[in-house]
Design a protein around this motif. Sequence first.
Motif, PDB file in Angstrom:
ATOM      1  N   ILE A 144       0.804  -1.316  -0.136  1.00 44.17           N
ATOM      2  CA  ILE A 144       0.067   0.154  -0.276  1.00 44.17           C
ATOM      3  C   ILE A 144       0.829   1.434  -0.039  1.00 44.17           C
ATOM      4  N   SER A 145       0.535   2.192  -1.122  1.00 49.27           N
ATOM      5  CA  SER A 145       1.162   3.609  -0.688  1.00 49.27           C
ATOM      6  C   SER A 145      -0.030   4.652  -0.414  1.00 49.27           C
ATOM      7  N   VAL A 146       0.374   5.382   0.699  1.00 51.03           N
ATOM      8  CA  VAL A 146      -0.700   6.382   1.080  1.00 51.03           C
ATOM      9  C   VAL A 146      -0.461   7.730   0.495  1.00 51.03           C
ATOM     10  N   GLY A 147      -1.062   8.253  -0.237  1.00 51.32           N
ATOM     11  CA  GLY A 147      -0.803   9.524  -0.890  1.00 51.32           C
ATOM     12  C   GLY A 147      -0.973  10.790  -0.112  1.00 51.32           C
ATOM     13  N   ALA A 148      -0.497  11.866  -0.568  1.00 51.11           N
ATOM     14  CA  ALA A 148      -0.965  13.002   0.000  1.00 51.11           C
ATOM     15  C   ALA A 148      -2.464  13.307   0.135  1.00 51.11           C
ATOM     16  N   ASP A 149      -3.217  12.810  -0.638  1.00 49.05           N
ATOM     17  CA  ASP A 149      -4.791  12.935  -0.598  1.00 49.05           C
ATOM     18  C   ASP A 149      -5.168  11.884   0.331  1.00 49.05           C
ATOM     19  N   GLY A 150      -4.437  11.052   1.096  1.00 51.12           N
ATOM     20  CA  GLY A 150      -4.982  10.318   2.062  1.00 51.12           C
ATOM     21  C   GLY A 150      -5.449   8.881   1.354  1.00 51.12           C
ATOM     22  N   LEU A 151      -5.576   8.966   0.267  1.00 49.52           N
ATOM     23  CA  LEU A 151      -6.171   7.373  -0.546  1.00 49.52           C
ATOM     24  C   LEU A 151      -4.915   6.308  -0.278  1.00 49.52           C
ATOM     25  N   MET A 152      -5.463   5.313  -0.102  1.00 49.03           N
ATOM     26  CA  MET A 152      -4.536   4.003  -0.119  1.00 49.03           C
ATOM     27  C   MET A 152      -4.517   3.346  -1.198  1.00 49.03           C
ATOM     28  N   ARG A 153      -3.430   3.101  -2.158  1.00 47.78           N
ATOM     29  CA  ARG A 153      -3.370   2.866  -3.327  1.00 47.78           C
ATOM     30  C   ARG A 153      -2.583   1.503  -3.158  1.00 47.78           C
ATOM     31  N   LEU A 154      -3.104   0.458  -3.948  1.00 47.90           N
ATOM     32  CA  LEU A 154      -2.743  -0.953  -3.787  1.00 47.90           C
ATOM     33  C   LEU A 154      -1.815  -1.384  -4.952  1.00 47.90           C
ATOM     34  N   GLY A 155      -0.492  -1.792  -4.802  1.00 46.67           N
ATOM     35  CA  GLY A 155       0.309  -2.447  -5.863  1.00 46.67           C
ATOM     36  C   GLY A 155      -0.047  -3.650  -5.531  1.00 46.67           C
ATOM     37  N   ALA A 156      -1.072  -4.307  -6.464  1.00 47.14           N
ATOM     38  CA  ALA A 156      -1.393  -5.654  -6.111  1.00 47.14           C
ATOM     39  C   ALA A 156      -0.713  -6.863  -6.904  1.00 47.14           C
TER      40      ALA A 156
END
Length: 532
Positions: free
Chosen positions: A342-354
């Motif tokens: 998971i990367s947590v962006g400056a926008d607070g969203l949790m994006r998954l490198g799956a």
Amino acid sequence: MTLNLATLFEAVAAALPDRTVLVCGDRRLTYADLDARADAVGRRLRSAGIAPGEHVGLHMLNGIEYVEALLGCLKIRAVPVNINYRYTDRELHHLYTDAGLAGLVVDDAFAPAAARVAGECPALRAVSVVRTGETAEKPEWPSGVSVGDYSSEPGEPDPSLREGRSADDHYVLYTGGTTGNPKGVVWRHEDFYMAALKGGNPYGPPRLSAEELAAEAKNGFELSFLLTMPLMHGAASYTLLMALLTGARTILMRRFDAMDALRAIDREKPMIVAVVGDAIARPLVDAIRAHGAEYDLSSFKVLGSGGAILSRSVQDEYAELIPDIHINNGFGASESGVDGSISVGADGLMRLGADASVTVVGADMKPIPPGSDEVGYVARSGHVPLGYHNDPEKTARTFPVVDGTRWSVLGDMARVEADGTVVVLGRGSGCVNTGGEKVFPEEVEQALKAHPAVMDALVAGVPDDRFGERVAAVVELRPGASATAEDLREHCRAHLAGYKIPALVAFTDAVVRSPSGKADYRWAKRVLTEKN
């Protein structure tokens, strides 16, 4: 050669007999030492009548004995069962009886609690007590249960320990999750190796034989891990077994203490420090900020988290204090293995490198198309568990078979952006429905923990006459810090839509989590409902 966990470990141990494998306090074992001592444990379990496929509970703190007993079970094709040592008698009773334990290895400190529930375990017949010196109490055990002191002193090699193994042998991982009674996730060895241990290679293609695995461990770069979390937690067992199968050195902490962790890094020079989310990472980074200059932390290159997501604010603190640190925010579950990062962006969203076998599916089990507004479930196919032990109903829900393919459907909700990126929203079971708007607790928790005064936070819904539910938060402040509820709400307004701002903020001396760092949302909801 079959992908059996015991056989794979033995191949690595034979290739690296003199390399240090385990360090705990002032105790150290080589691979040859550990292999021989695990043989001895397995032989004693077998002599006590433990048969292949039977369950053996491991009710211990971290230590050399935990690892010996885990491997000893696997060697004789028995099934090790992790026991959460913080459980109450009620929870222990459920786990012991649900697992149908035939054997038990238990620290003396936990033996009284084990003895209180052992009478409800008709299959239990062999108990081995690890004498740690933490208590002199010797409880009364039920009749018919053979109780002796733990020993792993090696004897003569016994080739019969290696007979009959299969990739279909079972590995069971009990998980408490965030709600409900603990559940036993049943894995085939091969599936566990491929999904949870990444086929013995987290950085590339899987190792498909014991010979290939051993050769890579011998010729590859030697890694070193500091495990700060309890071995009875899934994320810790993943890390431990990955280390054992890649020729790494593992430093165990019997119990986590931030200052002890700094001393261990200074003394043992691990490259990778493994934690479970902010519950461990935040106290550790606070200790580094206050005392890091007093210790040699130059070996510390990687912070790895599993079992709970690291907040953006904690990651930023590590990046500030540890030059060029790499942070791996692992995403996975007891029910699926390691699914990505998971990367947590400056926008607070949790994006998954799956992982390639992970996708987002709707209620019809069809993939969610990229760019749609539809929210679905994170799911995995391929190497997934067989199901939950002793629970066909929950197995059918979590591990459905669709057109001949078995899936693991996690509780995590997600959507797919136009470029195919998976945005993880949070656990559907904890979603707050406020006036028809869905609020995922994890998103609000990320925003709260970005405030410099906040140590930890949990978010849950509380009843509301107008909106059905409203968002509420239990907050633990950092020592010496101060903030009001309105301060925190004002901070959140820069990160969240208005309906996601906590309407109720309750302060607590300590947010309650499991010893592995998992959120206790039942506790949070109870506290917030009382404050409402």
